[in-house]
Scaffold this motif. Structure first.
Motif, PDB file in Angstrom:
ATOM      1  N   ASP A 137      11.144  -7.410 -58.053  1.00  0.00           N
ATOM      2  CA  ASP A 137       9.540  -7.140 -57.465  1.00  0.00           C
ATOM      3  C   ASP A 137      10.068  -6.542 -55.924  1.00  0.00           C
ATOM      4  O   ASP A 137       9.143  -5.772 -55.409  1.00  0.00           O
ATOM      5  N   TRP A 138      11.015  -7.065 -55.027  1.00  0.00           N
ATOM      6  CA  TRP A 138      11.124  -6.524 -53.961  1.00  0.00           C
ATOM      7  C   TRP A 138      11.365  -4.887 -53.898  1.00  0.00           C
ATOM      8  O   TRP A 138      10.959  -4.250 -53.006  1.00  0.00           O
ATOM      9  N   GLY A 139      12.172  -4.571 -54.804  1.00  0.00           N
ATOM     10  CA  GLY A 139      12.485  -3.049 -55.123  1.00  0.00           C
ATOM     11  C   GLY A 139      11.296  -2.475 -55.496  1.00  0.00           C
ATOM     12  O   GLY A 139      10.942  -1.445 -54.938  1.00  0.00           O
ATOM     13  N   VAL A 140      10.407  -3.000 -56.458  1.00  0.00           N
ATOM     14  CA  VAL A 140       9.361  -2.309 -56.807  1.00  0.00           C
ATOM     15  C   VAL A 140       8.180  -2.094 -55.809  1.00  0.00           C
ATOM     16  O   VAL A 140       7.663  -0.996 -55.504  1.00  0.00           O
ATOM     17  N   PHE A 141       8.107  -3.353 -54.972  1.00  0.00           N
ATOM     18  CA  PHE A 141       7.238  -3.165 -53.621  1.00  0.00           C
ATOM     19  C   PHE A 141       7.610  -1.973 -52.825  1.00  0.00           C
ATOM     20  O   PHE A 141       6.270  -1.308 -52.641  1.00  0.00           O
ATOM     21  N   HIS A 142       8.660  -1.746 -52.491  1.00  0.00           N
ATOM     22  CA  HIS A 142       9.056  -0.596 -51.815  1.00  0.00           C
ATOM     23  C   HIS A 142       8.957   0.827 -52.571  1.00  0.00           C
ATOM     24  O   HIS A 142       9.103   1.853 -51.902  1.00  0.00           O
ATOM     25  N   PHE A 143       9.094   0.734 -53.959  1.00  0.00           N
ATOM     26  CA  PHE A 143       9.257   1.830 -54.603  1.00  0.00           C
ATOM     27  C   PHE A 143       8.046   2.383 -54.961  1.00  0.00           C
ATOM     28  O   PHE A 143       7.732   3.541 -55.172  1.00  0.00           O
ATOM     29  N   ASP A 144       6.900   1.728 -55.239  1.00  0.00           N
ATOM     30  CA  ASP A 144       5.890   1.863 -55.874  1.00  0.00           C
ATOM     31  C   ASP A 144       4.638   1.382 -55.029  1.00  0.00           C
ATOM     32  O   ASP A 144       4.380   0.249 -55.003  1.00  0.00           O
ATOM     33  N   GLU A 145       4.017   2.206 -54.356  1.00  0.00           N
ATOM     34  CA  GLU A 145       2.932   1.784 -53.469  1.00  0.00           C
ATOM     35  C   GLU A 145       1.845   1.136 -53.915  1.00  0.00           C
ATOM     36  O   GLU A 145       1.103   0.341 -53.325  1.00  0.00           O
ATOM     37  N   HIS A 146       1.395   1.221 -55.154  1.00  0.00           N
ATOM     38  CA  HIS A 146       0.470   0.667 -55.915  1.00  0.00           C
ATOM     39  C   HIS A 146       0.847  -0.880 -56.588  1.00  0.00           C
ATOM     40  O   HIS A 146      -0.110  -1.550 -57.144  1.00  0.00           O
ATOM     41  N   PHE A 147       1.986  -1.068 -56.451  1.00  0.00           N
ATOM     42  CA  PHE A 147       2.491  -2.413 -57.216  1.00  0.00           C
ATOM     43  C   PHE A 147       1.764  -3.546 -56.489  1.00  0.00           C
ATOM     44  O   PHE A 147       1.396  -4.467 -57.304  1.00  0.00           O
ATOM     45  N   ILE A 148       1.741  -3.690 -55.292  1.00  0.00           N
ATOM     46  CA  ILE A 148       1.376  -4.894 -54.466  1.00  0.00           C
ATOM     47  C   ILE A 148       0.060  -5.482 -54.939  1.00  0.00           C
ATOM     48  O   ILE A 148      -0.204  -6.643 -55.224  1.00  0.00           O
ATOM     49  N   ASN A 149      -1.044  -4.342 -54.958  1.00  0.00           N
ATOM     50  CA  ASN A 149      -2.276  -4.826 -55.524  1.00  0.00           C
ATOM     51  C   ASN A 149      -2.430  -5.357 -56.712  1.00  0.00           C
ATOM     52  O   ASN A 149      -2.880  -6.202 -57.396  1.00  0.00           O
ATOM     53  N   ALA A 150      -1.521  -4.383 -57.700  1.00  0.00           N
ATOM     54  CA  ALA A 150      -1.622  -4.663 -59.274  1.00  0.00           C
ATOM     55  C   ALA A 150      -0.857  -6.389 -59.176  1.00  0.00           C
ATOM     56  O   ALA A 150      -1.544  -7.147 -59.859  1.00  0.00           O
ATOM     57  N   TRP A 151       0.146  -6.660 -58.593  1.00  0.00           N
ATOM     58  CA  TRP A 151       0.900  -7.768 -58.675  1.00  0.00           C
ATOM     59  C   TRP A 151      -0.021  -8.890 -58.041  1.00  0.00           C
ATOM     60  O   TRP A 151      -0.242  -9.918 -58.728  1.00  0.00           O
TER      61      TRP A 151
END
Ligand code: ADP
Ligand code: MG
Length: 367
Positions: A137-151
């Motif tokens: 998730d740390w990686g996805v957080f920096h990789f995909d800007e939409h991830f944090i809101n979905a998460w």
């Protein structure tokens, strides 16, 4: 984004430490207990709002002091951005970016991603799936800007559903209403993780080949439920089980990144040194992926020589040098850091002695 200036106050045995780090390689050498790890801990605190050694802020605030402060100038293009964090004994956290209060530590983490490799690294393999999920998730957080809101939305839906299940009184239609959101956001979270792991895998394989050519290790992303089923199917299938157990027992909250050798889990068959190489490869691969996308990050390598022989130490240094990132490396003795850094690399050496830091060699840009 490299740190150009670092000021640490009242954190463990560091009463007042100022450091002008190299934008590339920084090597900190000192005896046990001199305060080397505390320097890395301070940088981690600045980036993420928390230590990697303890969840309790009271343990790293210096004894008999009310607060600790870490302040840095962060290189951001042509300007230097002042960022700082203060933690007080009563639990308050104050994060400031350019003099104004920041929304949260997330704002800082976005600007200053740090990657840690330390003697605890094997826990990534040994720990529960949660540890690896956090790594992903740390990686996805920096990789995909939409991830944090979905998460965040998915976590909220999951918590609400679990709280209903726990109380045991749920009308099916109410649960179904929660499930819609849970499924919609859960699928987004899963897709983002999946895409990320697919991008990470070739990097990991290439790095591991360089670091430990003889090791055969594979990554397998487990999404958290039966791969043959869609998320709605999986949730529907475990509906009665959820009610019996009182929580949601299938879905992205059970995801894992499995690290396998041909004969089993990496954990059971690899030595501690080999585990360290595998975890270093994972973290370097994660860093490469960010760098490839134009991001910069800071690598913290605590006690680099631990568990590694001279050959693997050199290989690890070679790989770290190739990242062209800012790196802080600690070591108990200078002898185990005998790597020949390129003349082009700005390497600065520091010596740590009872909480006092001194620079023992000039970097490229200073000489
Ligand atoms: N809250 C604290 N206040 C003051 N000193 C502390 C605190 N916590 C730990 N220390 C001391 O600070 C030092 C921290 O050392 P550390 O950074 O772990 O050293 P190294 O990594 O060089 O071995 C140790 O000597 C420890 O006893
Ligand atoms: Mg240490």
């Amino acid at each position: 984004m490299p740190l150009a200036r670092l000021d640490i106050s009242r954190l463990r045995n560091l009463s007042q430490v100022r450091l002008d780090p190299s934008p590339q390689v920084n090597i900190i050498v000192g005896e046990n207990g001199s305060g080397k790890t505390s320097i890395l801990e301070a940088i981690h605190l600045l980036s993420l709002g928390r230590s990697f050694r303890s969840h309790k802020h009271k343990t790293y605030i210096q004894h008999e002091q009310q607060e600790c402060v870490v302040f840095a100038q962060v290189e951001d293009g042509h300007q230097r951005l002042p960022v700082g964090i203060k933690r007080t004994r009563d639990g308050a956290v104050e994060v400031r970016i350019q003099g104004r209060p920041a929304q949260s530590a997330v704002e800082l983490a976005e600007r200053l991603p740090v990657q840690l490799i330390n003697p605890d690294a094997f826990r990534l393999l040994e720990g529960s799936p949660k540890v690896r999920r956090q790594f992903v998730d740390w990686g996805v957080f920096h990789f995909d800007e939409h991830f944090i809101n979905a998460w965040r939305g998915w976590q909220k839906a999951l918590k609400q559903r679990n709280s209903l299940l726990r109380r045991g009184k749920i009308a099916a239609n109410l649960l179904a209403a929660f499930d819609q959101e849970l499924i919609r956001l859960g699928e987004q979270v899963n897709q983002a993780r999946k895409a990320y792991c697919a991008a990470l895998t070739p990097h990991f394989e290439a790095v591991l080949k360089q670091l430990a050519p003889g090791l055969s290790v594979q990554l397998q992303f487990f999404q958290g439920w039966d791969a043959q089923k869609s998320l709605p199917e999986a949730i529907e299938h475990s509906y009665q089980r959820d009610i019996d157990l009182g929580y949601t027992n299938t879905g992205p909250q059970r995801a894992d990144l499995r690290v396998k050798t041909p004969t089993g889990d990496a954990l059971d068959t690899l030595s501690r040194g080999q585990q360290k190489l595998v975890v270093s490869a994972l973290k370097i691969a994660q860093g490469q992926l960010l760098i490839e996308r134009g991001r910069q990050l800071v690598f913290l390598v605590d006690d680099l020589p631990a568990e590694l022989d001279a050959n693997h130490r050199r290989k690890l240094c070679q790989l770290l040098e190739s990242l062209a990132s800012q790196i802080f490396i600690t070591s108990v003795g200078p002898d185990s850091m005998d790597f020949d850094w390129s003349d082009q690399t700005d390497v600065r050496h520091f010596s740590m002695n009872e909480g006092e830091l001194s620079q023992t060699s000039k970097g490229l840009q200073e000489s």
